[in-house]
Design a protein around this motif. Structure first.
Motif, short mmCIF file in Angstrom:
data_model
loop_
_atom_site.label_atom_id
_atom_site.label_comp_id
_atom_site.label_asym_id
_atom_site.label_seq_id
_atom_site.Cartn_x
_atom_site.Cartn_y
_atom_site.Cartn_z
N GLY A 159 0.81 -1.22 0.00
CA GLY A 159 0.00 0.00 0.00
C GLY A 159 0.85 1.26 0.00
N GLU A 160 0.21 2.39 -0.33
CA GLU A 160 0.93 3.65 -0.49
C GLU A 160 1.48 4.19 0.83
OE1 GLU A 160 -1.41 6.51 -2.58
OE2 GLU A 160 -1.10 5.53 -4.53
N LYS A 161 0.72 4.10 1.90
CA LYS A 161 1.14 4.66 3.18
C LYS A 161 2.39 3.96 3.71
CE LYS A 161 -0.58 5.71 7.86
NZ LYS A 161 0.43 4.93 8.61
N GLU A 162 2.37 2.63 3.73
CA GLU A 162 3.51 1.85 4.23
C GLU A 162 4.74 2.10 3.37
OE1 GLU A 162 4.14 0.30 7.37
OE2 GLU A 162 2.56 -1.16 6.90
N THR A 163 4.54 2.16 2.06
CA THR A 163 5.65 2.36 1.14
C THR A 163 6.28 3.73 1.34
OG1 THR A 163 4.71 0.86 -0.50
CG2 THR A 163 6.30 2.47 -1.30
#
Length: 397
Positions: free
Chosen positions: A111-115
């Motif tokens: 996902g975008e947040k974790e990345t």
């Protein structure tokens, strides 16, 4: 250089019409813009003057003039904003100087947040961590000595032997020079902690052991008893394991050069109580400390390495005693090398199960344990390297 791609993005408007720029000139511009935009100790005019003088000294008047023009333009007009990049993943890639293919791959997996958090954390300095040799000094004694000498430290939650150093140069300290401690990332300390080691006649195999940090930790957890067979593909690297063992006054390690995929040639089936496979991997979890990794890897490397990981696991499985433990670890955060490798191994070896190790984990990463797969640590979790570890148990019957 951690910020290469961002510096390149900033420089592009000023150099886009240049057909070819000599590499050293490009790096001179990178370093100059870094000083101008990311540091505040040296005035812009001093940075520009120094760069022009270097260009003149190493090159010629034309290169000096070009360097001066590019840097004066940036001083006058500034640099383009990353906010002008519309694609979110591309913006993260440029801002944090990570390859776009890698940002897209991680986004798909996590996902975008974790990345975004992972990429941003990779740009920050990570505190150093060390491990005491408990037969020579206790952790509390080491902490006291370091604090007396002006270090800022704290106990690591990853290992009872671990210490996190927030300030101080450990390689110059007598504790390091005299073999009382060794440098090891906190995440990798979890390996020996999860192996359920005892001070008796255990036979342990460390199949991919160099440079020996985990090997010597295992030896310490065994109180220098039993025997550890430590191998690396190259004999030269195996000698570094022996050197490290000697420096820590450990005598239960037997190191040699051998391919982990051919160890059945020298060891019989069901020989070992414990086997560690700290597998060759893409290293995408240690970008924070080794930023060159992100520029040198390609996506195909992940798939090529996975074949080696699978072969090692398959080959070593018969060498483990019934009821024994096999620990698989990597310093990467890619699911193909971690979760998917575990699922494939279990599918092909029904006499092995993945153990629930959650209760043995530090509180800061306990939530990262996935039942049936293992523990995936991200760089942002505990100020440590990205790391994966799982523990297989071989059925007794």
């Amino acid at each position: 250089m951690q910020n290469r791609d961002l510096l390149q993005f900033w420089l592009y408007p000023s150099i886009k019409n240049q057909k070819k720029i000599t590499p050293w000139v490009k790096w001179l511009l990178y370093m100059s813009v870094y000083q101008m935009k990311m540091l505040d100790r040296v005035p812009d005019h001093a940075v520009i003057n120094e760069a022009v003088n270097l260009a003149k000294e190493k090159g010629h008047k034309g290169i000096a003039s070009f360097t001066n023009g590019v840097l004066r333009s940036i001083q006058r007009e500034g640099v383009p904003s990353v906010e002008s990049i519309e694609d979110e993943q591309e913006r993260v890639a440029i801002t944090t100087s990570h390859p776009l293919w890698l940002v897209r791959r991680w986004t798909k997996q996590y996902g975008e947040k974790e990345t975004k958090e992972m990429c941003e954390t990779n740009q920050k300095r990570m505190p150093e961590s060390i491990r005491v040799q408990p037969m020579l000094i206790s952790r509390s004694e080491a902490i006291k000595k370091l604090e007396e000498d002006g270090f800022t430290v704290e106990p690591s939650e990853f290992s009872g032997q671990g210490i996190v150093i927030h300030s101080g140069t450990i390689v110059k300290h007598p504790l390091f020079r005299e073999g009382y401690i060794t440098i090891q990332d906190q995440s990798s300390m979890l390996v020996a902690e999860l192996m359920d080691l005892h001070a008796d006649d255990m036979h342990v195999l460390d199949a991919c052991a160099a440079p020996g940090g985990k090997t010597t930790h295992i030896a310490e957890k065994m109180d220098n008893s039993g025997i550890i067979y430590a191998y690396d593909l190259h004999k030269k690297k195996a000698r570094t394991i022996e050197d490290k063992a000697r420096s820590l006054q450990l005598t239960n390690i037997k190191a040699d050069g051998h391919d982990a995929r051919k160890l059945q040639e020298i060891h019989e089936a069901e020989t070992f109580d414990r086997i560690l496979v700290d597998a060759p991997c893409s290293g995408l979890g240690v970008i924070r400390g080794k930023p060159d990794i992100k520029y040198g890897k390609e996506e195909k490397d992940i798939f090529n390495l996975r074949k080696i990981q699978d072969d090692i696991l398959d080959h070593l499985a018969p060498l483990l005693k019934k009821g024994g433990l096999l620990i698989y670890s990597t310093c990467t955060v890619d699911r193909h090398e971690n979760d998917e490798a575990v699922h494939r191994f279990i599918g092909n070896h029904p006499d092995f199960t993945v153990e629930d190790i959650q209760e043995h984990l530090p509180p800061s990463v306990r939530h990262r344990f996935k039942d049936g797969t293992g523990l995936q640590i991200f760089p942002q979790d505990a100020d440590s390297d990205g790391f994966f570890v799982t523990r297989f148990k071989k059925r007794s019957k």
